[in-house]
Write a protein that holds these residues in place. Structure first.
Motif, PDB file in Angstrom:
ATOM      1  N   THR A 239       0.824  -1.214   0.000  1.00 31.57           N
ATOM      2  CA  THR A 239       0.000   0.000   0.000  1.00 31.57           C
ATOM      3  C   THR A 239       0.854   1.258   0.000  1.00 31.57           C
ATOM      4  OG1 THR A 239      -0.186  -0.176   2.412  1.00 31.57           O
ATOM      5  CG2 THR A 239      -1.994  -1.060   1.096  1.00 31.57           C
ATOM      6  N   LYS A 240       1.924   1.278   0.815  1.00 31.06           N
ATOM      7  CA  LYS A 240       2.710   2.506   0.959  1.00 31.06           C
ATOM      8  C   LYS A 240       3.733   2.676  -0.153  1.00 31.06           C
ATOM      9  CE  LYS A 240       2.194   3.148   5.939  1.00 31.06           C
ATOM     10  NZ  LYS A 240       2.887   3.326   7.246  1.00 31.06           N
ATOM     11  N   ARG A 241       4.444   1.610  -0.496  1.00 30.67           N
ATOM     12  CA  ARG A 241       5.491   1.731  -1.519  1.00 30.67           C
ATOM     13  C   ARG A 241       4.949   1.549  -2.923  1.00 30.67           C
ATOM     14  NH1 ARG A 241      11.009   1.539  -2.396  1.00 30.67           N
ATOM     15  NH2 ARG A 241      11.634   0.437  -4.294  1.00 30.67           N
ATOM     16  N   CYS A 242       4.051   0.575  -3.084  1.00 27.26           N
ATOM     17  CA  CYS A 242       3.564   0.248  -4.424  1.00 27.26           C
ATOM     18  C   CYS A 242       2.256   0.947  -4.777  1.00 27.26           C
ATOM     19  CB  CYS A 242       3.404  -1.269  -4.569  1.00 27.26           C
ATOM     20  SG  CYS A 242       4.927  -2.189  -4.245  1.00 27.26           S
ATOM     21  N   GLY A 243       1.627   1.603  -3.782  1.00 28.15           N
ATOM     22  CA  GLY A 243       0.423   2.377  -4.063  1.00 28.15           C
ATOM     23  C   GLY A 243      -0.815   1.573  -4.365  1.00 28.15           C
TER      24      GLY A 243
END
Length: 266
Positions: A239-243
């Motif tokens: 969720t945070k790095r790959c969106g």
């Protein structure tokens, strides 16, 4: 004729963007895909020549022999996204593997495995594009001398090109640049429209059933460090790095954990 899809891959510094501009006859691609270098990230470039239309996908490959967990998850997410997109647009018709002549490392072999063997499961024609040969009297001589290096690392290709993608040089260098453009265009046309003794290539390769599961398992061969990550940790990274949206990340994290567990128990 339908648009053909080409995936261009190789390490940074191999001249992928310059090869796209060479092929197009104009500046289509910037020399960098940006500071956020996520493995398997890509940019799409429409190109037309010799009466045919192409979409060239300039990808970010591996920069190290092994993947950290962030890069591993980047590769999974971006590979799935690319294949899903191309499945809807006719599949992959050709791989162009860019290597700068004289630079051979384990990462080059791993990029070949990642894209040709694992992503496309050896079902897409692959052409080796050797760049940086503008100072050779006869560019093809480089292949004659160093072909054995690729044999040694089990890199098998359907064709090769010895070229220069360095533009704006003068004299003989500019002549080699123009020759290189024609060589690339001829080879692309042959492998997308004139394959198999004149029969047109019927259609691009698509992932098919079970492709994603097989890719996740194979990618673990390049994963360094701790494989026993918790689903929550994977979800957070997705969720945070790959969106990724959280709901999709939770489902994908579960699948990744299952595949990692199966791989480690074998």
């Amino acid at each position: 004729m339908p648009t053909k899809n080409i995936v261009l891959f190789g390490q940074s510094g191999a001249g992928k963007s310059s090869v796209i501009n060479l092929m197009a006859g104009e500046e289509k691609a910037k020399t960098s895909l940006g500071t956020e270098r996520c493995t398997m990230h890509w940019e799409e470039h429409p190109i037309s020549f010799d009466g045919y239309d192409y979409k060239v996908f300039d990808t970010v490959g591996l920069e190290e022999p092994q993947l950290g967990i962030d890069e591993y998850l980047d590769a999974i997410v971006n590979a799935r996204s690319l294949i899903m997109k191309l499945d809807n647009e006719g599949g992959i018709d050709l791989l162009l593997f860019c290597v700068r002549a004289g630079r051979f490392t384990a990462t080059i072999q791993n990029n070949y495995r990642l894209f040709y063997e694992w992503l496309c499961e050896k079902k897409v024609p692959v052409v080796l594009v050797l760049t940086g040969l503008e100072r050779e009297r006869n560019m093809e001589d480089w292949w004659t001398e160093y072909k054995g290096t690729f044999d040694k690392y089990n890199i098998v290709v359907d064709g090769h090109l010895c070229i220069t993608a360095a533009n704006k040089l003068d004299g003989i260098h500019q002549e080699l640049y123009q020759l290189s453009r024609q060589l690339v265009r001829n080879t692309v046309r042959e492998h997308t429209h004139e394959r198999l003794g004149g029969d047109a290539w019927k259609g691009g390769w698509k992932g098919g059933d079970g492709w994603f599961k097989r890719l996740v398992r194979k990618l673990t061969e390049l994963l360094s460090g701790n494989h026993t990550l918790k689903k929550k940790d994977i979800t957070t990274t997705l969720t945070k790095r790959c969106g990724m949206p959280r709901d999709a990340a939770v489902l994908l994290a579960k699948q990744i954990r299952q595949e990692l567990s199966q791989k480690s128990s074998v």
